[in-house]
Write a protein that holds these residues in place. Structure first.
Motif, PDB file in Angstrom:
ATOM      1  N   UNK A  93      13.636  21.556   0.867  1.00  0.00           N
ATOM      2  CA  UNK A  93      13.910  22.731   2.210  1.00  0.00           C
ATOM      3  C   UNK A  93      13.251  23.206   2.008  1.00  0.00           C
ATOM      4  N   UNK A  94      12.641  23.426   3.599  1.00  0.00           N
ATOM      5  CA  UNK A  94      11.052  24.530   3.625  1.00  0.00           C
ATOM      6  C   UNK A  94      11.888  25.664   4.935  1.00  0.00           C
ATOM      7  N   UNK A  95      11.030  26.486   4.053  1.00  0.00           N
ATOM      8  CA  UNK A  95      11.080  27.237   4.903  1.00  0.00           C
ATOM      9  C   UNK A  95       9.569  28.633   5.635  1.00  0.00           C
ATOM     10  N   UNK A  96      10.181  28.771   6.516  1.00  0.00           N
ATOM     11  CA  UNK A  96       9.086  29.000   7.757  1.00  0.00           C
ATOM     12  C   UNK A  96       8.248  30.401   7.492  1.00  0.00           C
ATOM     13  N   UNK A  97       7.060  30.895   7.076  1.00  0.00           N
ATOM     14  CA  UNK A  97       6.442  32.393   6.779  1.00  0.00           C
ATOM     15  C   UNK A  97       5.475  32.436   7.237  1.00  0.00           C
ATOM     16  N   UNK A  98       5.048  33.690   7.119  1.00  0.00           N
ATOM     17  CA  UNK A  98       4.074  33.816   8.068  1.00  0.00           C
ATOM     18  C   UNK A  98       2.736  33.100   7.158  1.00  0.00           C
ATOM     19  N   UNK A  99       1.410  33.563   7.907  1.00  0.00           N
ATOM     20  CA  UNK A  99       0.442  32.355   7.564  1.00  0.00           C
ATOM     21  C   UNK A  99      -0.109  32.700   6.582  1.00  0.00           C
ATOM     22  N   UNK A 100      -0.557  34.897   6.067  1.00  0.00           N
ATOM     23  CA  UNK A 100      -1.525  34.716   5.025  1.00  0.00           C
ATOM     24  C   UNK A 100      -0.619  34.918   3.951  1.00  0.00           C
ATOM     25  N   UNK A 101       0.442  34.701   3.879  1.00  0.00           N
ATOM     26  CA  UNK A 101       1.663  34.508   2.853  1.00  0.00           C
ATOM     27  C   UNK A 101       0.529  33.275   1.756  1.00  0.00           C
ATOM     28  N   UNK A 102       0.197  32.784   1.661  1.00  0.00           N
ATOM     29  CA  UNK A 102      -0.325  31.716   0.479  1.00  0.00           C
ATOM     30  C   UNK A 102      -1.538  32.044   0.441  1.00  0.00           C
ATOM     31  N   UNK A 103      -2.218  33.341   0.764  1.00  0.00           N
ATOM     32  CA  UNK A 103      -3.802  33.237   0.507  1.00  0.00           C
ATOM     33  C   UNK A 103      -3.511  34.271  -1.502  1.00  0.00           C
TER      34      UNK A 103
ATOM     35  N   UNK B 263       1.069  26.565  11.038  1.00  0.00           N
ATOM     36  CA  UNK B 263       2.130  27.303  10.667  1.00  0.00           C
ATOM     37  C   UNK B 263       2.102  26.731   8.928  1.00  0.00           C
ATOM     38  N   UNK B 264       3.137  27.722   8.560  1.00  0.00           N
ATOM     39  CA  UNK B 264       2.881  27.844   7.916  1.00  0.00           C
ATOM     40  C   UNK B 264       4.324  27.368   6.848  1.00  0.00           C
ATOM     41  N   UNK B 265       4.825  26.343   5.959  1.00  0.00           N
ATOM     42  CA  UNK B 265       6.341  26.481   5.734  1.00  0.00           C
ATOM     43  C   UNK B 265       6.284  26.971   3.513  1.00  0.00           C
ATOM     44  N   UNK B 266       6.858  27.401   3.007  1.00  0.00           N
ATOM     45  CA  UNK B 266       7.810  27.483   1.631  1.00  0.00           C
ATOM     46  C   UNK B 266       8.214  26.638   1.292  1.00  0.00           C
ATOM     47  N   UNK B 267       7.572  25.662   0.293  1.00  0.00           N
ATOM     48  CA  UNK B 267       9.365  24.615  -0.230  1.00  0.00           C
ATOM     49  C   UNK B 267       9.798  25.191  -1.382  1.00  0.00           C
ATOM     50  N   UNK B 268      10.549  25.269  -1.089  1.00  0.00           N
ATOM     51  CA  UNK B 268      12.243  25.725  -2.104  1.00  0.00           C
ATOM     52  C   UNK B 268      12.770  24.023  -2.659  1.00  0.00           C
ATOM     53  N   UNK B 269      12.166  23.834  -3.509  1.00  0.00           N
ATOM     54  CA  UNK B 269      13.304  22.755  -4.362  1.00  0.00           C
ATOM     55  C   UNK B 269      14.827  22.998  -4.483  1.00  0.00           C
ATOM     56  N   UNK B 270      15.556  21.619  -4.376  1.00  0.00           N
ATOM     57  CA  UNK B 270      16.832  22.398  -4.844  1.00  0.00           C
ATOM     58  C   UNK B 270      17.721  22.558  -6.708  1.00  0.00           C
ATOM     59  N   UNK B 271      16.067  21.880  -7.151  1.00  0.00           N
ATOM     60  CA  UNK B 271      16.832  21.472  -8.813  1.00  0.00           C
ATOM     61  C   UNK B 271      17.460  20.904  -8.818  1.00  0.00           C
TER      62      UNK B 271
ATOM     63  N   UNK C   1       5.993  25.288 -11.573  1.00  0.00           N
ATOM     64  CA  UNK C   1       5.193  25.665 -12.329  1.00  0.00           C
ATOM     65  C   UNK C   1       4.327  26.663 -11.498  1.00  0.00           C
ATOM     66  N   UNK C   2       4.465  26.980 -10.553  1.00  0.00           N
ATOM     67  CA  UNK C   2       3.762  27.525 -10.168  1.00  0.00           C
ATOM     68  C   UNK C   2       5.128  28.862  -8.936  1.00  0.00           C
ATOM     69  N   UNK C   3       4.089  29.949  -9.253  1.00  0.00           N
ATOM     70  CA  UNK C   3       5.203  30.928  -8.111  1.00  0.00           C
ATOM     71  C   UNK C   3       5.105  30.451  -7.381  1.00  0.00           C
ATOM     72  N   UNK C   4       4.873  30.051  -6.010  1.00  0.00           N
ATOM     73  CA  UNK C   4       5.066  29.925  -4.528  1.00  0.00           C
ATOM     74  C   UNK C   4       4.709  28.315  -3.899  1.00  0.00           C
ATOM     75  N   UNK C   5       4.812  27.256  -3.865  1.00  0.00           N
ATOM     76  CA  UNK C   5       4.760  26.389  -3.386  1.00  0.00           C
ATOM     77  C   UNK C   5       5.147  26.384  -1.622  1.00  0.00           C
ATOM     78  N   UNK C   6       3.510  25.973  -0.612  1.00  0.00           N
ATOM     79  CA  UNK C   6       3.598  25.602   0.428  1.00  0.00           C
ATOM     80  C   UNK C   6       3.027  24.303   0.799  1.00  0.00           C
ATOM     81  N   UNK C   7       3.661  24.333   2.312  1.00  0.00           N
ATOM     82  CA  UNK C   7       3.115  23.675   3.297  1.00  0.00           C
ATOM     83  C   UNK C   7       2.227  24.045   4.581  1.00  0.00           C
ATOM     84  N   UNK C   8       0.534  23.961   4.269  1.00  0.00           N
ATOM     85  CA  UNK C   8      -0.287  24.898   5.118  1.00  0.00           C
ATOM     86  C   UNK C   8      -0.248  22.923   6.514  1.00  0.00           C
TER      87      UNK C   8
END
Length: 234
Positions: A1-11, A146-154, A207-214
């Motif tokens: 699942x993708x959640x749209x987030x602020x552009x500077x969140x992944x820096x 845009x920037x989306x955070x990837x959220x795995x359903x696990x 294995x990462x703290x946060x994963x994004x699609x930029x």
């Protein structure tokens, strides 16, 4: 699942001070066999050549493109630099605050390196993930930055061992070039609705703290505005 987030969140903020230093080229004669072996065996060179030659696919602007290659601590630094000079006309060493050589900025692939890379590519000798992430048609499903955070359903079994043993993903995930540039993978060939099909995306997410699609704006070889996707993390 993708959640749209602020552009500077992944820096990423590495906290590592770096600087560029000029290296002296070894003028020793280089054979095609030498370059062949570097292209075949150096995953950093394969990825850098792919970033320069395959993503843009623009022969006129090859000399303007730069890439970054990590230096391995357990191998002779001078030998690694010699390999890079076989492949690129421009090599700048990047050192950390303790003057340790950790990576290089490279540009302008040599004619022999281009020749050997194209040959290796056509003969399917490159790492298999080069063909997955750096070739193929780009999906044109985005029209804005845009920037989306990837959220795995696990809910799916993770194959972490295969990920950890794969030299391509080991380099992309853990090499020191991530101290210099935003880490990531080129994934423009996937539509946003297909992100779950990106190889190892759930394993990387675990294995990462946060994963994004930029999604970034760029231009194709005809100057037309396009939007490209990168998988990145922090």
């Amino acid at each position: 699942m993708l959640k749209k987030v602020d552009l500077d969140e992944c820096m990423n903020e590495t906290g590592i001070d770096t600087e560029f230093v000029i290296t002296n080229k070894n003028n020793k004669k280089v054979s095609l066999k030498n370059v062949y072996e570097v292209i075949d065996n150096n995953i950093g060179v394969q990825i850098a050549m792919s970033e320069i030659l395959l993503i843009t696919n623009d022969a006129e602007n090859i000399n303007d493109m730069v890439a970054f290659i990590s230096l391995e601590e357990d191998k002779c630094i001078d030998s690694q630099l010699e390999e890079l000079w076989m492949s690129f006309k421009s090599v700048y060493v990047i050192v950390d605050e303790f003057k340790n050589k950790i990576a290089c900025q490279v540009s302008q692939p040599t004619p022999n390196a281009i020749r050997m890379f194209v040959q290796a590519y056509n003969e399917q000798r490159l790492n298999k993930w080069i063909y997955t992430f750096y070739s193929g048609a780009k999906a044109c499903d985005c029209n804005q930055i845009a920037l989306y955070e990837y959220l795995s359903d696990g809910s799916i079994h993770l194959n972490l061992q295969s990920l950890q043993e794969d030299p391509f993903f080991q380099y992309v995930l853990y090499s020191k070039r991530n101290c210099i540039i935003q880490p990531g993978l080129f994934v423009s060939q996937y539509e946003l609705s297909q992100v779950d099909e990106i190889p190892y995306i759930r394993e990387i997410c675990s294995i990462v703290n946060h994963l994004y699609i930029m999604i970034q704006r760029s231009k194709d070889i005809d100057g037309k505005e396009i939007y490209e996707k990168y998988l990145t993390w922090k």
